[in-house]
Motif scaffolding. Structure first.
Motif, mmCIF file in Angstrom:
data_model
loop_
_atom_site.group_PDB
_atom_site.id
_atom_site.type_symbol
_atom_site.label_atom_id
_atom_site.label_comp_id
_atom_site.label_asym_id
_atom_site.label_seq_id
_atom_site.Cartn_x
_atom_site.Cartn_y
_atom_site.Cartn_z
ATOM 1 N N SER A 135 34.259 -39.411 -15.065
ATOM 2 C CA SER A 135 34.021 -38.439 -14.072
ATOM 3 C C SER A 135 35.047 -37.526 -13.764
ATOM 4 O O SER A 135 36.292 -37.933 -13.522
ATOM 5 C CB SER A 135 33.595 -39.005 -12.709
ATOM 6 O OG SER A 135 34.825 -39.708 -12.081
ATOM 7 N N ASN A 138 36.572 -32.691 -8.709
ATOM 8 C CA ASN A 138 35.798 -31.826 -8.052
ATOM 9 C C ASN A 138 36.458 -30.320 -8.523
ATOM 10 O O ASN A 138 37.210 -30.057 -8.253
ATOM 11 C CB ASN A 138 35.884 -31.954 -6.493
ATOM 12 C CG ASN A 138 34.962 -31.166 -5.853
ATOM 13 O OD1 ASN A 138 34.129 -30.376 -6.395
ATOM 14 N ND2 ASN A 138 34.842 -30.907 -4.459
ATOM 15 N N GLU A 176 27.283 -38.025 10.315
ATOM 16 C CA GLU A 176 26.960 -38.412 8.826
ATOM 17 C C GLU A 176 28.094 -37.583 8.072
ATOM 18 O O GLU A 176 28.159 -36.372 8.333
ATOM 19 C CB GLU A 176 25.796 -37.900 8.424
ATOM 20 C CG GLU A 176 24.656 -39.214 8.730
ATOM 21 C CD GLU A 176 23.238 -38.981 8.234
ATOM 22 O OE1 GLU A 176 23.047 -38.865 6.801
ATOM 23 O OE2 GLU A 176 22.264 -38.786 8.696
ATOM 24 N N GLN A 177 28.660 -38.229 6.859
ATOM 25 C CA GLN A 177 29.537 -37.745 6.031
ATOM 26 C C GLN A 177 29.104 -37.718 4.726
ATOM 27 O O GLN A 177 28.499 -38.693 4.238
ATOM 28 C CB GLN A 177 30.903 -38.322 6.095
ATOM 29 C CG GLN A 177 32.031 -37.668 6.951
ATOM 30 C CD GLN A 177 33.295 -38.154 6.780
ATOM 31 O OE1 GLN A 177 33.692 -39.326 6.909
ATOM 32 N NE2 GLN A 177 34.095 -37.190 6.413
ATOM 33 N N PRO A 178 28.845 -36.616 3.800
ATOM 34 C CA PRO A 178 28.405 -36.598 2.669
ATOM 35 C C PRO A 178 29.548 -37.502 1.528
ATOM 36 O O PRO A 178 30.666 -37.758 2.156
ATOM 37 C CB PRO A 178 28.767 -35.154 2.134
ATOM 38 C CG PRO A 178 28.730 -34.300 3.356
ATOM 39 C CD PRO A 178 29.534 -35.307 4.394
ATOM 40 N N LYS A 179 28.722 -37.897 0.413
ATOM 41 C CA LYS A 179 29.687 -39.011 -0.120
ATOM 42 C C LYS A 179 30.827 -38.589 -0.761
ATOM 43 O O LYS A 179 32.004 -39.254 -0.853
ATOM 44 C CB LYS A 179 28.752 -39.853 -1.290
ATOM 45 C CG LYS A 179 27.859 -40.795 -0.779
ATOM 46 C CD LYS A 179 26.997 -41.513 -1.810
ATOM 47 C CE LYS A 179 26.235 -42.625 -1.233
ATOM 48 N NZ LYS A 179 25.189 -43.109 -2.414
ATOM 49 N N GLU A 180 30.790 -37.138 -1.370
ATOM 50 C CA GLU A 180 32.071 -36.789 -2.062
ATOM 51 C C GLU A 180 33.097 -36.173 -1.223
ATOM 52 O O GLU A 180 34.024 -35.767 -1.493
ATOM 53 C CB GLU A 180 31.334 -35.361 -2.928
ATOM 54 C CG GLU A 180 30.787 -36.007 -4.189
ATOM 55 C CD GLU A 180 29.470 -36.061 -3.915
ATOM 56 O OE1 GLU A 180 28.759 -35.750 -3.044
ATOM 57 O OE2 GLU A 180 28.698 -37.215 -4.349
ATOM 58 N N SER A 181 32.535 -36.041 0.327
ATOM 59 C CA SER A 181 33.611 -35.472 1.244
ATOM 60 C C SER A 181 34.887 -36.431 1.346
ATOM 61 O O SER A 181 34.851 -37.637 1.230
ATOM 62 C CB SER A 181 32.988 -35.189 2.622
ATOM 63 O OG SER A 181 32.643 -36.287 3.116
ATOM 64 N N LYS A 182 35.791 -35.627 1.678
ATOM 65 C CA LYS A 182 37.360 -36.383 1.984
ATOM 66 C C LYS A 182 37.242 -37.123 3.320
ATOM 67 O O LYS A 182 36.460 -36.901 4.102
ATOM 68 C CB LYS A 182 38.447 -35.203 1.886
ATOM 69 C CG LYS A 182 38.560 -34.219 3.031
ATOM 70 C CD LYS A 182 39.663 -33.332 2.633
ATOM 71 C CE LYS A 182 39.685 -32.175 3.574
ATOM 72 N NZ LYS A 182 40.561 -31.178 3.348
#
Lengths: 212, 158
Positions: A135, A138, A176-182
């Motif tokens: 991967s 970002n 809620e927090q997105p998975k990719e967010s810091k």
């Protein structure tokens, strides 16, 4: 940078602490509760400075511990606007710089507050291998290094940096927090290095030796 | 009860942590100091606060009263310990308009006189002195070797 904040708190003292002298037991419990935590609008708790008063000690019905009303002072890290702080570069990307002072890492210098004119040199994105899959980083936050263009020379913005605090904010805890967010930062310090005497300290003290 | 019960200088926080038992001790197990407190100690021990004393701070505060500085500016000067004019410009608002070149120089001299130099600055000075000494020794050595090659007696350098 550091402030004393006077706080009153209803503190239930666990029975296991009751073997200790009351002041020491409460001090330990306060440290467990507040140390290294951010309190909104107060800052990051560094240490319990002193205990002003201890009242109560009642055991309420259905409670397995005595509750004390404690008034105490905490040492808080809360930079004020226009304060000058020396920090170390943690990372730099297309959005700006991230700095650290060892005990606190959420210090950001946006690209707009870097010395002008400047340019950003992107480093080769390193591939991270995890569980058999490759991967890449970002693309929106490409890692690299910022340079200040001055007098037909480029000066890297790196190492130990002196910055001016422009804003301290306490974002609301997200539901809620997105998975990719810091990771969520309860206190954000924004700064600027777009003035004389600010930026890497090597810029301002390297020249003095040459003049001599 | 009180959000701001008083500002603390870096020296006061460092002094408090030292009183608690924080030190450069590599084990860091003996003292009743939390890991997070040690991180603060490690940061402060590398700043100007590490060489300051209560006496030097009081002396500076007494002397700086003649200059019309805001409390935040005085606090900033104590924490940074500016040893050059360029370090003072970002600390003091409208520096040139309020003080002019002479005023700025006065404040810098006052800081140098009353507050001890940060350790890294001292180290730079020591290095500079060492380099100068080494240069002098080399020059002397060259003179001695020249004297010897010309058949002259060796100089007594003691």
């Amino acid at each position: 940078m550091f402030y004393l904040s006077k706080i009153e708190h209803e503190l239930p003292l666990p029975p296991s602490r009751l073997v200790l002298p009351i002041r020491e037991a409460i001090h330990m419990e306060l440290e467990k509760l507040f140390l290294d935590k951010v309190i909104a609008n107060l800052g990051l708790c560094i240490s319990v400075y002193d205990i002003r008063s201890i009242d109560g000690g009642f055991i309420f019905p259905g409670d397995g511990a005595p509750t004390y009303t404690v008034v105490f002072n905490l040492i808080m890290f809360r930079p004020f606007e226009k304060e000058i702080i020396t920090a170390r570069l943690l990372s730099s990307d297309a959005d700006g710089l991230r700095l650290t002072i060892g005990f606190y890492d959420d210090i950001y210098i946006p690209a707009s507050r870097l010395p002008d004119p400047n340019h950003f040199v992107e480093t080769e994105p390193k591939k991270r291998v995890s569980s058999g899959q490759e991967s890449t980083a970002n693309p929106s936050s490409k890692k690299g290094m910022w340079y200040w263009d001055y007098d037909e020379q480029e000066y890297p913005i790196t190492d130990v940096i002196k910055f001016r605090v422009t804003n301290v904010s306490y974002p609301q805890i997200p539901v809620e927090q997105p998975k990719e967010s810091k990771p969520f930062a309860p206190m954000l310090v924004s700064g600027a290095i777009d003035d004389d005497g600010l930026g890497p300290i090597s810029w301002w003290f390297g020249d003095e030796d040459e003049d001599e | 009860l009180e959000c701001n019960a008083g500002a603390l200088t870096n020296f006061e926080v460092l002094d408090f942590l030292r009183a608690k038992g924080a030190s450069k001790d590599p084990t860091r197990v003996i003292a009743k100091v939390a890991q997070s407190e040690y991180k603060v100690y490690d940061y402060l021990v590398d700043t100007a606060a590490s060489v300051q004393t209560r006496e030097s701070i009081n002396e500076f505060l007494t002397s700086v009263k003649q200059h019309d500085l805001a409390k935040a500016e005085v606090l900033n000067i104590l924490n940074i310990g500016p040893a050059a004019e360029v370090e003072l410009y970002p600390i003091i608002e409208d520096c040139d308009e309020r003080f002019g070149d002479e005023g700025v120089l006065e404040i810098v001299e006052l800081v140098k006189k009353t507050l001890p130099l940060p350790l890294n600055m001292k180290q730079e000075e020591i290095t500079k002195v060492d380099e100068e000494t080494a240069t002098l020794k080399n020059e002397k050595g060259n003179q001695i070797s020249q004297d010897q090659s010309e058949g002259g007696e060796q100089m007594n350098t003691s």
